[in-house]
Design an enzyme around this catalytic site. Sequence first.
Site, PDB file in Angstrom:
ATOM      1  CD1 TRP A 183      -3.040   1.378   0.825  1.00  0.00           C
ATOM      2  CD2 TRP A 183      -1.494   2.442   2.033  1.00  0.00           C
ATOM      3  NE1 TRP A 183      -3.547   2.624   1.145  1.00  0.00           N
ATOM      4  CE2 TRP A 183      -2.611   3.290   1.890  1.00  0.00           C
ATOM      5  CE3 TRP A 183      -0.397   2.887   2.760  1.00  0.00           C
ATOM      6  CZ2 TRP A 183      -2.654   4.567   2.445  1.00  0.00           C
ATOM      7  CZ3 TRP A 183      -0.438   4.164   3.310  1.00  0.00           C
ATOM      8  CH2 TRP A 183      -1.561   4.991   3.150  1.00  0.00           C
ATOM      9  CG  HIS A 184       3.280   2.475   3.348  1.00  0.00           C
ATOM     10  ND1 HIS A 184       2.647   1.519   4.110  1.00  0.00           N
ATOM     11  CD2 HIS A 184       3.249   3.621   4.075  1.00  0.00           C
ATOM     12  CE1 HIS A 184       2.244   2.066   5.247  1.00  0.00           C
ATOM     13  NE2 HIS A 184       2.604   3.338   5.257  1.00  0.00           N
ATOM     14  N   GLY A 185       3.899   1.743  -1.236  1.00  0.00           N
ATOM     15  CA  GLY A 185       4.628   2.076  -2.450  1.00  0.00           C
ATOM     16  C   GLY A 185       4.681   0.928  -3.435  1.00  0.00           C
ATOM     17  CG  PHE A 231       2.662   6.698   0.417  1.00  0.00           C
ATOM     18  CD1 PHE A 231       3.541   6.157  -0.519  1.00  0.00           C
ATOM     19  CD2 PHE A 231       3.188   7.151   1.611  1.00  0.00           C
ATOM     20  CE1 PHE A 231       4.876   6.064  -0.251  1.00  0.00           C
ATOM     21  CE2 PHE A 231       4.523   7.050   1.879  1.00  0.00           C
ATOM     22  CZ  PHE A 231       5.389   6.513   0.953  1.00  0.00           C
TER      23      PHE A 231
END
Length: 509
Positions: free
Chosen positions: A364-366, A509
């Site tokens: 999800w973050h990257g 994000f």
Amino acid sequence: MVFTEFRFLFFFILIFCVYWALQKHNHRKSWLLICSYIFYGAWDWRFLSLLLLSTVVDYFVGLMLSRPQSDSSKAGKEIQVSNAVQNGETQNRWIFSWDTLLNKPTNKQQRQAWLALSLVVNLGLLGFFKYYNFFTDSASHLLNFLGLPISIKTLAIILPAGISFYTFQTLSYSIDAYLGKLKPIRSFWDFSLFVAFFPQLVAGPIVRASTFLPQLLTPKTLSEVDFRGCLTLFMVGYFKKACISDNLSPLVDQYFTNPEIYTALSCWIAVISFVIQIYCDFSGYSDMAIACAGLLGYKLPLNFNFPYFSRNITELWQRWHITLYSWLRDYIYIPLMRMRPKAQRTELFGYRNILILMLTSGFWHGAAWHFVVWGGLNGIAVVVHKQWSSWISPYKQFLTLRNMLGMPLTFYWFCASAIFFRSNDFSSAMEVEKSFLFFNSPGFQNLNIQIGWFFIPLIIMHWAAYKGWFAEVWRKIPNWSFAVFYGMLVSVILRFAAISPQAFVYFQF
């Protein structure tokens, strides 16, 4: 538009004055919705279409999920065509109305189809804009590794600001409506404001519909606003972002651009500076978002709770980005656990689900493998901690030692894993890890080592806030004293604020 820019302060003052000048609650909500779209459109007006698409789809899905349920075998018999009486004769006609549509019974398969529509649209948009190039690059490398020299072209895609945040918000609405935990709202404008509410739109906190929508039903009064609390919280968030995070950002960027030329001491300075930067950046944004919403009469959930004072890695992830990890727990971890009866939920099964949760968090973050590795490392750490706790719990004599060592070891691990979060790619992350873990100096240059002395007052200030030493002092002084003291602090903060405001890290994000 960044919260620490003066243009945002003027923008918010205008919103605040007009908002409280309006008398009717519906007019105030309409004003907030217009301003929220202006705020988001200031980044790139083209991406307003994505926000509107997600809003329309999930609003309509919510309405469909609010229809009464029936068995599939009876559904067809219960659906009746509306009758219109005209000139004394009864004629069968289809008359469209919301009441007719929403009272039409639905079965389980239809409800699943509506939920699937929400998932496909929201995750499809997120997947295309955020992960398309990642998957194409990964597929190309895999094919070349297998001896198939096939190249898949990537696209010049701009990541819409906040798409990960509002996607999770709207998904929680559809999922809760499907599970019967939430009664879908009829007002399209209220739902639109829930999705687009500007304080938390582009970087959280991730707000659940069950928390925010009920607040839209109640008219707000100016007397209920905690002005001192909100102003103080905004100032604290501004200080974290403008004075700490933005001033550390150039040093961190300098190191991670060419880590191979610096010493191990510089590595430590840079990594610790980064974990301070990322915390002050994100928690500072959350503080300002909560404060802005509070000044308008709305309450947003807590997103950080002094995570660096955690005694173990499990506790840290319960106090870091709270709204994200509670979302992942409720919509990924718990459903995975419920896939088996309680009698079959072994420790190994639970550990597997923890790893899935943390890997999802990293992804999800990257859209890069080093983010996935970061999530996996923290998942392994949580599993190890839980297993270790179960082993050591019978030995009470070790509890004191565990509590003493827990906080520094947890912070050390967080720093080590954060290298994968910050590095530009996997290979450079491994280079920095060698320097951080084994004190290996690949180069001979040093960063500004004097910055290390800056950490001491930060730790003292953070510890004082953690202990609540000054939590209520500012509430007890007279209004004139508070105003003077607040003005003095603002002057000092502006003196130390970075010259050029930096974009918030989590905007990507």
